[in-house]
Scaffold this motif. Structure first.
Motif, PDB file in Angstrom:
ATOM      1  N   GLY A 264       0.860  -1.201  -0.049  1.00  0.00           N
ATOM      2  CA  GLY A 264       0.029  -0.089   0.074  1.00  0.00           C
ATOM      3  C   GLY A 264       0.876   0.944  -0.040  1.00  0.00           C
ATOM      4  N   PRO A 265       0.133   2.461   0.095  1.00  0.00           N
ATOM      5  CA  PRO A 265       0.938   3.723   0.110  1.00  0.00           C
ATOM      6  C   PRO A 265       1.842   3.778   1.505  1.00  0.00           C
ATOM      7  N   GLY A 266       3.040   4.635   1.231  1.00  0.00           N
ATOM      8  CA  GLY A 266       4.043   4.600   2.313  1.00  0.00           C
ATOM      9  C   GLY A 266       3.216   5.171   3.656  1.00  0.00           C
ATOM     10  N   PRO A 267       4.093   5.141   4.717  1.00  0.00           N
ATOM     11  CA  PRO A 267       3.718   5.575   6.090  1.00  0.00           C
ATOM     12  C   PRO A 267       3.286   7.133   6.276  1.00  0.00           C
ATOM     13  N   GLY A 268       1.891   7.525   5.962  1.00  0.00           N
ATOM     14  CA  GLY A 268       1.642   9.015   5.945  1.00  0.00           C
ATOM     15  C   GLY A 268       1.302   9.318   7.402  1.00  0.00           C
ATOM     16  N   PRO A 269       0.554  10.405   7.500  1.00  0.00           N
ATOM     17  CA  PRO A 269       0.095  10.625   8.963  1.00  0.00           C
ATOM     18  C   PRO A 269      -0.769   9.555   9.421  1.00  0.00           C
ATOM     19  N   GLY A 270      -1.740   9.184   8.571  1.00  0.00           N
ATOM     20  CA  GLY A 270      -2.731   8.046   8.718  1.00  0.00           C
ATOM     21  C   GLY A 270      -3.574   8.320  10.193  1.00  0.00           C
ATOM     22  N   PRO A 271      -4.114   7.371  10.789  1.00  0.00           N
ATOM     23  CA  PRO A 271      -4.753   7.401  11.843  1.00  0.00           C
ATOM     24  C   PRO A 271      -3.836   7.852  13.185  1.00  0.00           C
ATOM     25  N   GLY A 272      -4.547   8.818  13.941  1.00  0.00           N
ATOM     26  CA  GLY A 272      -3.433   9.050  15.148  1.00  0.00           C
ATOM     27  C   GLY A 272      -3.806   8.137  16.204  1.00  0.00           C
ATOM     28  N   LEU A 273      -3.379   8.463  17.344  1.00  0.00           N
ATOM     29  CA  LEU A 273      -3.652   7.719  18.696  1.00  0.00           C
ATOM     30  C   LEU A 273      -4.870   7.481  19.095  1.00  0.00           C
ATOM     31  N   SER A 274      -5.536   6.572  19.296  1.00  0.00           N
ATOM     32  CA  SER A 274      -7.123   6.636  19.471  1.00  0.00           C
ATOM     33  C   SER A 274      -6.787   6.209  21.050  1.00  0.00           C
ATOM     34  N   LEU A 275      -8.134   6.186  21.676  1.00  0.00           N
ATOM     35  CA  LEU A 275      -8.059   5.943  22.925  1.00  0.00           C
ATOM     36  C   LEU A 275      -7.732   4.302  23.198  1.00  0.00           C
ATOM     37  N   VAL A 276      -8.223   3.635  22.117  1.00  0.00           N
ATOM     38  CA  VAL A 276      -7.765   1.947  22.362  1.00  0.00           C
ATOM     39  C   VAL A 276      -6.321   1.817  21.998  1.00  0.00           C
ATOM     40  N   SER A 277      -5.254   2.769  21.161  1.00  0.00           N
ATOM     41  CA  SER A 277      -4.220   2.550  20.996  1.00  0.00           C
ATOM     42  C   SER A 277      -3.414   3.008  22.249  1.00  0.00           C
ATOM     43  N   VAL A 278      -3.781   4.006  22.826  1.00  0.00           N
ATOM     44  CA  VAL A 278      -3.309   4.621  24.132  1.00  0.00           C
ATOM     45  C   VAL A 278      -3.284   3.359  25.226  1.00  0.00           C
ATOM     46  N   LEU A 279      -4.287   2.853  25.357  1.00  0.00           N
ATOM     47  CA  LEU A 279      -4.582   1.958  26.434  1.00  0.00           C
ATOM     48  C   LEU A 279      -3.777   0.716  26.059  1.00  0.00           C
ATOM     49  N   SER A 280      -3.729   0.094  24.722  1.00  0.00           N
ATOM     50  CA  SER A 280      -3.122  -0.913  24.327  1.00  0.00           C
ATOM     51  C   SER A 280      -1.404  -0.548  24.635  1.00  0.00           C
ATOM     52  N   LEU A 281      -1.020   0.693  24.421  1.00  0.00           N
ATOM     53  CA  LEU A 281       0.451   0.815  24.734  1.00  0.00           C
ATOM     54  C   LEU A 281       0.671   0.933  26.286  1.00  0.00           C
ATOM     55  N   LEU A 282      -0.402   1.523  26.907  1.00  0.00           N
ATOM     56  CA  LEU A 282      -0.162   1.335  28.568  1.00  0.00           C
ATOM     57  C   LEU A 282      -0.188   0.067  28.993  1.00  0.00           C
ATOM     58  N   ALA A 283      -0.732  -0.921  28.164  1.00  0.00           N
ATOM     59  CA  ALA A 283      -0.883  -2.300  28.796  1.00  0.00           C
ATOM     60  C   ALA A 283       0.514  -2.855  28.638  1.00  0.00           C
ATOM     61  N   CYS A 284       1.054  -2.563  27.473  1.00  0.00           N
ATOM     62  CA  CYS A 284       2.637  -2.906  27.067  1.00  0.00           C
ATOM     63  C   CYS A 284       3.545  -2.541  28.175  1.00  0.00           C
ATOM     64  N   SER A 285       3.324  -1.448  28.303  1.00  0.00           N
ATOM     65  CA  SER A 285       4.214  -0.885  29.589  1.00  0.00           C
ATOM     66  C   SER A 285       3.929  -1.407  30.989  1.00  0.00           C
ATOM     67  N   ILE A 286       2.714  -1.730  31.124  1.00  0.00           N
ATOM     68  CA  ILE A 286       2.633  -2.529  32.517  1.00  0.00           C
ATOM     69  C   ILE A 286       3.442  -3.719  32.441  1.00  0.00           C
ATOM     70  N   GLN A 287       3.472  -4.309  31.236  1.00  0.00           N
ATOM     71  CA  GLN A 287       4.100  -5.709  31.248  1.00  0.00           C
ATOM     72  C   GLN A 287       5.479  -5.472  31.471  1.00  0.00           C
ATOM     73  N   VAL A 288       5.926  -4.513  30.825  1.00  0.00           N
ATOM     74  CA  VAL A 288       7.330  -4.166  31.242  1.00  0.00           C
ATOM     75  C   VAL A 288       7.738  -4.081  32.713  1.00  0.00           C
ATOM     76  N   LEU A 289       7.043  -3.244  33.241  1.00  0.00           N
ATOM     77  CA  LEU A 289       7.171  -2.794  34.576  1.00  0.00           C
ATOM     78  C   LEU A 289       7.045  -4.028  35.449  1.00  0.00           C
ATOM     79  N   ALA A 290       6.116  -4.824  35.152  1.00  0.00           N
ATOM     80  CA  ALA A 290       6.130  -6.139  36.011  1.00  0.00           C
ATOM     81  C   ALA A 290       7.585  -6.853  35.520  1.00  0.00           C
ATOM     82  N   ALA A 291       7.825  -6.871  34.676  1.00  0.00           N
ATOM     83  CA  ALA A 291       9.264  -7.680  34.161  1.00  0.00           C
ATOM     84  C   ALA A 291      10.308  -7.022  35.184  1.00  0.00           C
ATOM     85  N   VAL A 292      10.398  -5.650  35.182  1.00  0.00           N
ATOM     86  CA  VAL A 292      11.327  -4.824  35.830  1.00  0.00           C
ATOM     87  C   VAL A 292      11.251  -5.336  37.482  1.00  0.00           C
ATOM     88  N   LEU A 293      10.068  -5.491  37.980  1.00  0.00           N
ATOM     89  CA  LEU A 293       9.916  -5.891  39.161  1.00  0.00           C
ATOM     90  C   LEU A 293      10.351  -7.080  39.606  1.00  0.00           C
TER      91      LEU A 293
END
Length: 221
Positions: free
Chosen positions: A10-39
């Motif tokens: 498809g077309p190259g990576p343009g602006p496309g969709p921004g960060l939605s609430l679901v994407s922000v919460l998904s990234l937050l969930a991944c950050s929590i996984q990293v935090l759990a691993a650190v602990l």
């Protein structure tokens, strides 16, 4: 999510969709996984070397992702599809499915690889954590085995789609391409390669010590 993917047709990576609430919460969930691993690493790896502590951090993260993220994906894919499932984890996978649509529809290749990942890779990682913490002789056998499994899983996740022209990959957004496809899959390429290099170096050092050990043992006998 085990290997970096090249841009699709498809077309190259343009602006496309921004960060939605679901994407922000998904990234937050991944950050929590990293935090759990650190602990977990701080709790159990305090007496290990700096190098081994980084290894343990990755291994704890590896197990957490396999069991808490990929495990539910396998379940949803076996009883239905991610696309027809409901709940927070289903929404997370639906978000990732915007970048790779195969994860939405129980693609047999993806589900087969994830079954192997959740069962075999999780077991290898747990055994490797034990081996690192207790200095077991089989540590590098497990480390090499796990790393090869991770790299194989990544290759087989994306190579079939590449050969078809990447019809299932959506690279129209920087978020989908650089975060979901490249970053989240790239770590499962970079880290296993680094662990293979570490095992190679460690085994090389052990081999270099071998003549001295043989001479010492002969003197003792």
């Amino acid at each position: 999510m085990d290997s970096a993917a090249p841009p699709g047709p498809g077309p190259g990576p343009g602006p496309g969709p921004g960060l939605s609430l679901v994407s922000v919460l998904s990234l937050l969930a991944c950050s929590i996984q990293v935090l759990a691993a650190v602990l977990l690493e701080r709790r159990f790896g305090g007496r290990s070397s700096v190098e081994d502590r980084w290894t343990l951090l990755w291994l704890f993260y590896d197990v957490i992702v396999h069991l808490t993220l990929e495990g539910p994906f396998v379940y949803m894919s076996l009883v239905g599809t991610v696309e027809t499932s409901e709940g927070p984890l289903a929404e997370l996978w639906k978000e990732y499915g915007k970048a790779d649509s195969r994860w939405l529809v129980s693609d047999p290749t993806i589900v087969s690889l994830e079954l192997l990942t959740v069962v075999l890779d999780s077991l290898l990682a747990l055994l490797l954590i034990h081996a690192v913490l207790h200095g077991k002789y089989y540590r590098h056998f497990l480390q090499i085995s796990l790393s090869v499994c991770e790299l194989y899983g990544g290759w087989m996740t994306f190579c079939p789609d590449w050969l078809l022209g990447s019809p299932h990959l959506n690279t129209s957004s920087w978020l989908y391409l650089w975060v979901y496809l490249v970053f989240f899959n790239g770590v499962w390429v970079l880290v296993p390669i680094l662990l293979l290099v570490q095992s190679w170096s460690s085994l090389k050092r052990l081999h270099a010590l071998r003549p001295d050990d043989i001479t010492t043992n002969r003197k003792r006998t």
